[in-house]
Motif scaffolding. Sequence first.
Motif, PDB file in Angstrom:
ATOM      1  N   THR A 193       0.844  -1.202   0.000  1.00 14.94           N
ATOM      2  CA  THR A 193       0.000   0.000   0.000  1.00 14.94           C
ATOM      3  C   THR A 193       0.873   1.244   0.000  1.00 14.94           C
ATOM      4  O   THR A 193       0.619   2.208  -0.737  1.00 14.94           O
ATOM      5  CB  THR A 193      -0.890   0.016   1.258  1.00 14.94           C
ATOM      6  N   ASP A 194       1.913   1.196   0.823  1.00 14.20           N
ATOM      7  CA  ASP A 194       2.824   2.340   0.913  1.00 14.20           C
ATOM      8  C   ASP A 194       3.548   2.560  -0.417  1.00 14.20           C
ATOM      9  O   ASP A 194       3.668   3.682  -0.904  1.00 14.20           O
ATOM     10  CB  ASP A 194       3.841   2.071   2.035  1.00 14.20           C
ATOM     11  N   LEU A 195       3.991   1.448  -1.020  1.00 13.19           N
ATOM     12  CA  LEU A 195       4.683   1.551  -2.305  1.00 13.19           C
ATOM     13  C   LEU A 195       3.774   2.210  -3.343  1.00 13.19           C
ATOM     14  O   LEU A 195       4.176   3.123  -4.056  1.00 13.19           O
ATOM     15  CB  LEU A 195       5.091   0.145  -2.777  1.00 13.19           C
ATOM     16  N   ALA A 203       5.837   9.793  -8.482  1.00 16.10           N
ATOM     17  CA  ALA A 203       6.138   9.601  -9.906  1.00 16.10           C
ATOM     18  C   ALA A 203       4.905   9.668 -10.799  1.00 16.10           C
ATOM     19  O   ALA A 203       5.019   9.525 -12.014  1.00 16.10           O
ATOM     20  CB  ALA A 203       6.835   8.253 -10.095  1.00 16.10           C
ATOM     21  N   ASP A 204       3.728   9.881 -10.209  1.00 19.83           N
ATOM     22  CA  ASP A 204       2.492   9.939 -10.989  1.00 19.83           C
ATOM     23  C   ASP A 204       2.237   8.624 -11.734  1.00 19.83           C
ATOM     24  O   ASP A 204       1.738   8.613 -12.858  1.00 19.83           O
ATOM     25  CB  ASP A 204       2.562  11.104 -11.986  1.00 19.83           C
ATOM     26  N   ILE A 205       2.637   7.539 -11.096  1.00 23.38           N
ATOM     27  CA  ILE A 205       2.430   6.205 -11.679  1.00 23.38           C
ATOM     28  C   ILE A 205       1.534   5.429 -10.724  1.00 23.38           C
ATOM     29  O   ILE A 205       1.762   5.417  -9.516  1.00 23.38           O
ATOM     30  CB  ILE A 205       3.782   5.481 -11.872  1.00 23.38           C
ATOM     31  N   HIS A 206       0.506   4.783 -11.299  1.00 22.61           N
ATOM     32  CA  HIS A 206      -0.527   4.185 -10.446  1.00 22.61           C
ATOM     33  C   HIS A 206      -0.556   2.667 -10.618  1.00 22.61           C
ATOM     34  O   HIS A 206      -0.693   2.173 -11.738  1.00 22.61           O
ATOM     35  CB  HIS A 206      -1.881   4.803 -10.795  1.00 22.61           C
ATOM     36  N   LEU A 207      -0.424   1.967  -9.506  1.00 21.83           N
ATOM     37  CA  LEU A 207      -0.458   0.509  -9.553  1.00 21.83           C
ATOM     38  C   LEU A 207      -1.903   0.038  -9.459  1.00 21.83           C
ATOM     39  O   LEU A 207      -2.603   0.342  -8.503  1.00 21.83           O
ATOM     40  CB  LEU A 207       0.362  -0.090  -8.398  1.00 21.83           C
TER      41      LEU A 207
ATOM     42  N   ALA B   4       4.890 -13.147   0.109  1.00 20.39           N
ATOM     43  CA  ALA B   4       3.781 -12.437  -0.513  1.00 20.39           C
ATOM     44  C   ALA B   4       4.045 -12.078  -1.962  1.00 20.39           C
ATOM     45  O   ALA B   4       5.164 -11.892  -2.371  1.00 20.39           O
ATOM     46  CB  ALA B   4       3.546 -11.153   0.252  1.00 20.39           C
ATOM     47  N   ALA B   5       2.977 -12.022  -2.702  1.00 21.84           N
ATOM     48  CA  ALA B   5       3.110 -11.608  -4.093  1.00 21.84           C
ATOM     49  C   ALA B   5       1.856 -10.883  -4.528  1.00 21.84           C
ATOM     50  O   ALA B   5       0.762 -11.352  -4.322  1.00 21.84           O
ATOM     51  CB  ALA B   5       3.307 -12.827  -4.964  1.00 21.84           C
ATOM     52  N   LYS B   6       2.033  -9.733  -5.098  1.00 20.08           N
ATOM     53  CA  LYS B   6       0.899  -8.986  -5.628  1.00 20.08           C
ATOM     54  C   LYS B   6       1.189  -8.731  -7.097  1.00 20.08           C
ATOM     55  O   LYS B   6       2.323  -8.438  -7.467  1.00 20.08           O
ATOM     56  CB  LYS B   6       0.761  -7.617  -4.931  1.00 20.08           C
TER      57      LYS B   6
END
Lengths: 215, 356
Positions: A193-195, A203-207, B4-6
């Motif tokens: 979540t933090d990452l 970086a304006d990059i969304h996972l 873990a893996a996401k």
Amino acid sequence: MTDTLRVAHLLPACETLGPGRRGVVWVAGCRRRCPGCVAEPILDAAAGETMAIDALADRIVAWPAIDGLTLTGGEPFEQADALARLIRRVQRRRSLSVLCYSGFTLAALRQEPLPGCRDLLAVTDVLIDGPFQAAAQDDLLWRGSSNQQVHFLTDRETAWRSAVDGPGAGVEVHVRRDGSVFWAGVPAPGFATDLASRLAEAADIHLVAQTGGWR
Amino acid sequence: MSGAAKYTIARLSPALLERLADQRRQEGAATRRRLNATVASLLAERLAALQADCRHLAATLQSRLNEGAPAAAGGPQPHEVVTLLAACEGAESLLELEPVHRRLAALVAAGQGPDHAEGRTALPEGSATQPPAPDGWEALRTRMTVEMADLEARLTAFKAEPIVAAWCQTTLQDADDLLAQATSAVSQGAFTHADGVMARLTRRLAAALAEAERRQQEEEARSLIVAGLVQVLQAQDFVVGAPDLSEPGNLDSEVVIRAMRPDRRRLAVRIPVSGRLTYAVDGYPSRTEPGPAGEPTHRCDEAEARLDAIHRQLATDCGIETDGLVWEGQDPRRRPPLGRHLPEVRPPGERTRGGA
């Protein structure tokens, strides 16, 4: 007895989930529901894909430059019989050490709580046992909480015995050309979540979470 | 469970995507300018070389005329040599120069007798030693030859363009094959077949550039994602190693970023009865590289340097001499002689040193 496995993810090489460089199989499905488990998306068996043991063995044998194989999930021992047969098929063609995670303790597994547990233990060199316990969370080698123990069931990886009390192995992030991102390791809870939030902010990059597996 | 893996997809924001696309448009335009300039330069070189050959051929003919060689039918006439030389000097394109060159070559060959008449090139229609070709045949051959030269120059220019060379190796190999087929077809006068092959080659080159630009943009997007991840992992207090391709040299393979805690690095030393020192190395950044036969090999320069320092100290302080480091997956070119006598299977991550 089944000739298939429910597989969530496959990683042909990883250096954060066991000794050296290892291939990793994440099985899908775990009926335990340990609070804070970092593998929540693959606890449902439906999250995985059914794979034939023979086909999976072929893939593992072809993975280059690995020292061993790590089985995690999900709960590997819920598919113990199929995994034991997978390992035997792989071992006939390639000598790999086997590390297996389980939410059960070694003592419990020896009581055969699920079919095939002893078979899988028999082909396992290193077992990391016990459920993740948020209250005992710690930065430990290959484990998320201090109740989890590393059991060297054979002599194969005992050179690492002195290292297991040290800090965690960190995380490994894999990025494909299409932008898909996969990480492997046992970081502290909240890492993902933090990452994601920092990446969006810095970086304006969304996972964006995917439902499919990394295979 | 543990380990873990996401699985996620990294989406660049619209602003980042637009910036990337804009950058690619600009670089694409620059690529096209570079390609056109290279093609023009190669064709100019070819024109100059052909003009030089024309001058040489004309000089040969002039010399024969000066020596009083009889003007045979189909052979060189003084006025024609002068006219051809003037046409050569005035030619601004291969299309203009090719027929001049071919005529001069034919005249020189005719003067050397029938054995040489077809030595350099087939004679044009109306020559003394070959029956007239169908109407337009010669013009068609000239056009095909010139188009071939243009395609050859374009292929050379494409090969020199870094993004095409990086992403389109297979296409370039196919293009080489097509060019060879077209060359052979033109030399055999199979113009219809040559035309088809050249059309395929033209399409293949255009597709190669589009493919190279698409893949380059994809790679630039991935680079942004990797840079962002490295920055964020560092901000999360990880020590981050240099991102690596999971298959060295294969740009299609995954980029792997290894992040560890600052206090992670450790060396465990084991001294078994045999007297061979064994080290468990953990937490040091490692690299995978292709070995002499392309096989993956592992190296960990930092850990090796650390172990070498320990060994130097053992020698200095304790008088213990040791040999070289050996580990599984080591590049055989870096393996010390002693390594050949060590057991092949060592626990992964371990380095051994004999003779301690």
